[in-house]
Each structure stands twice: as structure tokens, then as C-alpha cells.
Design a protein around this motif. Structure first.
Motif, mmCIF file in Angstrom:
data_model
loop_
_atom_site.group_PDB
_atom_site.id
_atom_site.type_symbol
_atom_site.label_atom_id
_atom_site.label_comp_id
_atom_site.label_asym_id
_atom_site.label_seq_id
_atom_site.Cartn_x
_atom_site.Cartn_y
_atom_site.Cartn_z
ATOM 1 N N GLY A 61 46.384 47.962 35.751
ATOM 2 C CA GLY A 61 44.714 47.667 36.621
ATOM 3 C C GLY A 61 45.354 46.611 36.830
ATOM 4 O O GLY A 61 45.107 45.720 37.903
ATOM 5 N N TRP A 107 45.665 43.950 40.510
ATOM 6 C CA TRP A 107 44.614 43.660 40.494
ATOM 7 C C TRP A 107 44.867 41.957 41.343
ATOM 8 O O TRP A 107 44.476 40.889 42.210
ATOM 9 C CB TRP A 107 43.323 43.393 39.908
ATOM 10 C CG TRP A 107 42.489 42.256 40.677
ATOM 11 C CD1 TRP A 107 42.234 41.593 40.597
ATOM 12 C CD2 TRP A 107 41.662 42.315 41.737
ATOM 13 N NE1 TRP A 107 41.560 40.003 40.983
ATOM 14 C CE2 TRP A 107 41.147 41.175 41.819
ATOM 15 C CE3 TRP A 107 41.074 42.960 42.417
ATOM 16 C CZ2 TRP A 107 40.190 40.803 43.476
ATOM 17 C CZ3 TRP A 107 41.121 43.052 43.741
ATOM 18 C CH2 TRP A 107 40.057 41.203 44.236
ATOM 19 N N GLY A 133 41.667 47.384 37.267
ATOM 20 C CA GLY A 133 41.367 46.391 38.482
ATOM 21 C C GLY A 133 39.809 45.739 38.224
ATOM 22 O O GLY A 133 40.062 44.509 38.942
#
Length: 381
Positions: free
Chosen positions: A235, A239, A317
Motif C-alpha cells: 500500500g 501511494w 497507503g
């Protein structure tokens, strides 16, 4: 210093005395600059500029190893305070003192005349920054800028990439103006509790041993709890890609010169940050605006992955976003140790602002600049 006032004059001894973090002066030829306010912002670090306090920076500005950009030179002019009189000897110091006092009195009279300018009261933050030439600039800085920039048309792109050390007022309405500003500490206050809670929730859910990825109707793979850190880092990695794409394709879109509304939108989203890169109240995302991106990221993952796995990737993220905003703020106001990772990132990001506005879109990492061929050439500071 206003161009309408007479310059102050300083002896070499006076300039040399200002070589501390509380008062740091430098020379460019015979021009004297007080760069005290710029020490922490300098991409090469505070120590580098202090080591050259009281000295002529002409050769340093020209390079090698680094030739400073026209924007960097223009930025330096905001700290101009007077001229050096190299021919002054001890017997002329008193004369210089008299000339200096006279110029100060002239400036005080000029200040009294301009103190009643609209929208700039005694406690205004504008007084803490170097002034913009209000008569020659393309916009009226005494009024909100949001509704003016669209009228710049073909001149907007060049104007917005000429940075100034001055806070920007976007809106006349105080509530709308306040909504565009966010102190850095609100980012961890708002988002870190969510990161911690969802991390705990995902880990404990995976620990129950009921989470599986179904590959076919007859075959599925169990996801144990020790896979959570891997999902979290996936995650985070996602990002960094989103960060790059938003910065490059949204924040650095080039609005058509004839479109007033797209120019205004660009300025509100990111143009104001390039025009005033050290406006500390606009270096991180307001939580309301950030929640839109966060929400879209969450919904996209939920469409593609099972619930617990999608939330595990999402929280990674979200953690990456928090680190992004904190690093971005630090790159503008921090003074990282020379040779460190953050030192190289600061130098990289400052070059993006002052010289390479069409490249160098990575903030927390320069990884994505490589495959997309937007890497800023490596230079030493």
C-alpha cells in the motif's frame, strides 16, 4: 528594500560581523544581503551558507559545482539591504554612519506613508516577508489573488514559476481563506489514529485465520497474520505512485492560456505553492481535500481485493500519505544533515521549485522519476 529608497552603506568590517545564525549577511559584488531568514530554507543546509557569511558569493553563484538559476538569483534580491563601500577607511566610518542614518530616516518616512495601505495592518504577516514590487507585478498583492490569476492568460505560467518570499491571500472572505490553510501537525492528528486503528484491526482479523484469497471456486489461499506488513508496504508503494501521478499530471498540468477557470483551479491546487514555496500554512493537504483522494483510494482497493486485504493495503497507503506530507513540510523548513537521504531530497525538491519545474515530481522518493524520464540531473551543493 524598496527601490524608491536610498541604499544603506556598510563597511567590510560591518558585513563580516554578521556571520551567526541570528544575523547572517553575504555579498554579491558590492551588494549586501541579509539572508538570516533563508538559512533553514537553503537546500545546501544552514552550515553551508553560514560558512560563506560576510563573503562575496559571485563565484559560488556562477559555479561550479552548481550554477544558480535565474529564479534563485531573483529570490536572493528579496534580501537586499544595501551596498558595500570598499574604499571606506577608518576615517570615513563616521561619514558612512551619517549617510546610513539619513537613509534610515528616509525609509522611516516612506514607511509612514505606506503604513495605511489597505489590508495590511500592524500585525499582518506580510510585514515579516520581503516585499513584492506592487507597482510592477502583474497582480495586485493588496487584493485576494484567486480571482486575479485567470486574467494573466499566457503570462500565467511564467509568473507562477517566479517564486517570492511572501504569504498569499487567496480569498477576501476570512472563512474561505482559513479553509485553505492547514498547520502541519493536523495531518498526524487527523490521520495517524486511523492508521493505528486500522492496522490493529487488520492484524487481529488476519490472526483469526479466516481470510483467504479465492483463485477458483475450489481453490483458495489462506492469508496469515505475518503477511500484514507485506500488504502494508504494498500500500505504501502504491501511494508513492499516486503521489507522483497527482503531482505530475494534476498539480503540474499546464492550463490553456485562454481558460480563466482552469488557470484559477491550477493556482488554487498547486500554483500558489510554487509562487510562494515557503508559505508554511499551505505546505500540507487540508484534511477535507485529502479525504477525497483517500476515499477514492479506499473504494478502488475494495473493488479489487477482499475486504481485510484491501483495508491492509489501504492503511499502508494512508501511512505513506502521512509520511509524504510530513516530509514535504520538512523539505521546505527543515535542515537535514549533509549527506543524508533527506538532504538529497531537499536539494532535489528545491531544484524542482527554482529551476526544473517540469521534472522532479517525486517527493518522498525519486523512484518514479526514473521510469517516466523526469529525473532532475544530479548536482552537488
Amino acid at each position: 528594500m524598496s527601490p524608491s529608497t536610498s541604499p544603506r552603506f556598510f563597511t567590510e568590517r560591518e558585513v563580516a560581523r554578521h556571520s551567526t545564525k541570528d544575523s547572517c549577511w553575504v555579498l554579491l559584488g558590492t551588494r549586501v544581503y541579509d539572508v538570516t531568514a533563508f538559512l533553514r530554507m537553503h537546500p545546501g543546509g544552514e552550515a553551508l551558507i553560514r560558512s560563506r557569511a560576510g563573503k562575496d558569493l559571485t563565484q559560488v553563484m556562477e559555479g561550479p559545482p552548481h550554477r544558480h538559476s535565474p529564479n534563485a538569483r531573483r529570490w536572493l534580491e528579496q534580501y537586499y539591504i544595501g551596498e558595500l563601500d570598499r574604499e571606506s577607511g577608518a576615517e570615513e566610518v563616521q561619514t558612512l554612519r551619517v549617510r546610513k542614518k539619513a537613509s534610515e530616516e528616509a525609509e522611516e518616512k516612506s514607511a509612514e506613508k505606506t503604513s495605511k495601505v489597505e489590508d495590511e495592518d500592524e500585525n499582518s504577516p506580510y510585514k515579516l516577508c520581503s516585499s513584492v514590487d506592487l507597482d510592477k507585478d502583474l497582480v495586485d498583492w493588496r487584493k485576494p489573488l484567486a480571482w486575479q490569476v485567470g486574467n494573466l492568460r499566457e503570462k500565467y505560467d511564467a509568473w507562477v514559476h517566479q517564486p517570492v518570499d511572501k504569504p498569499i491571500r487567496l480569498f477576501g472572505n476570512p472563512f474561505m481563506e482559513a479553509a485553505t490553510k492547514t498547520s502541519w501537525y493536523w495531518v498526524p492528528i487527523v490521520w495517524l489514529p486511523i492508521v493505528f486503528y486500522l492496522s490493529w484491526h487488520c492484524y487481529t482479523t488476519l490472526a483469526q485465520g479466516n481470510t483467504r484469497i479465492e483463485l477458483t471456486s475450489d481453490f483458495s489461499i489462506p492469508i496469515p497474520k505475518h503477511v500484514f506488513p507485506v500488504l502494508f508496504m504494498i500500500g505504501w508503494f502504491l501511494w508513492t505512485f499516486i503521489e507522483y501521478c497527482i503531482h505530475r499530471f494534476v498539480f503540474h498540468m499546464k492550463p490553456p492560456a485562454h481558460n480563466y477557470y482552469l488557470i484559477t483551479l491550477h493556482f488554487l491546487l498547486h500554483g500558489q505553492h510554487h509562487k510562494s514555496p515557503y508559505d508554511g500554512s499551505r505546505l500540507v493537504f487540508p484534511p477535507g481535500l485529502a479525504s477525497i483522494v483517500v476515499g477514492l483510494f479506499y473504494m478502488s482497493l475494495c473493488k479489487m481485493l477482499p475486504e481485510t486485504i484491501s483495508v491492509s493495503v489501504f492503511v499502508g497507503g494512508l501511512g505513506g500519505y502521512v509520511v509524504y506530507d510530513m516530509i514535504h513540510y520538512y523539505l521546505h523548513y527543515g535542515s537535514p544533515k549533509r549527506g543524508s537521504y533527506l538532504y538529497s531530497l531537499k536539494a532535489y525538491h528545491v531544484k524542482h521549485h527554482f529551476e526544473h519545474q517540469r521534472s522532479g515530481f517525486g517527493i518522498t522518493t525519486t523512484f518514479w522519476d526514473h521510469p517516466f524520464n523526469t529525473v532532475i540531473p544530479d548536482e552537488k551543493f
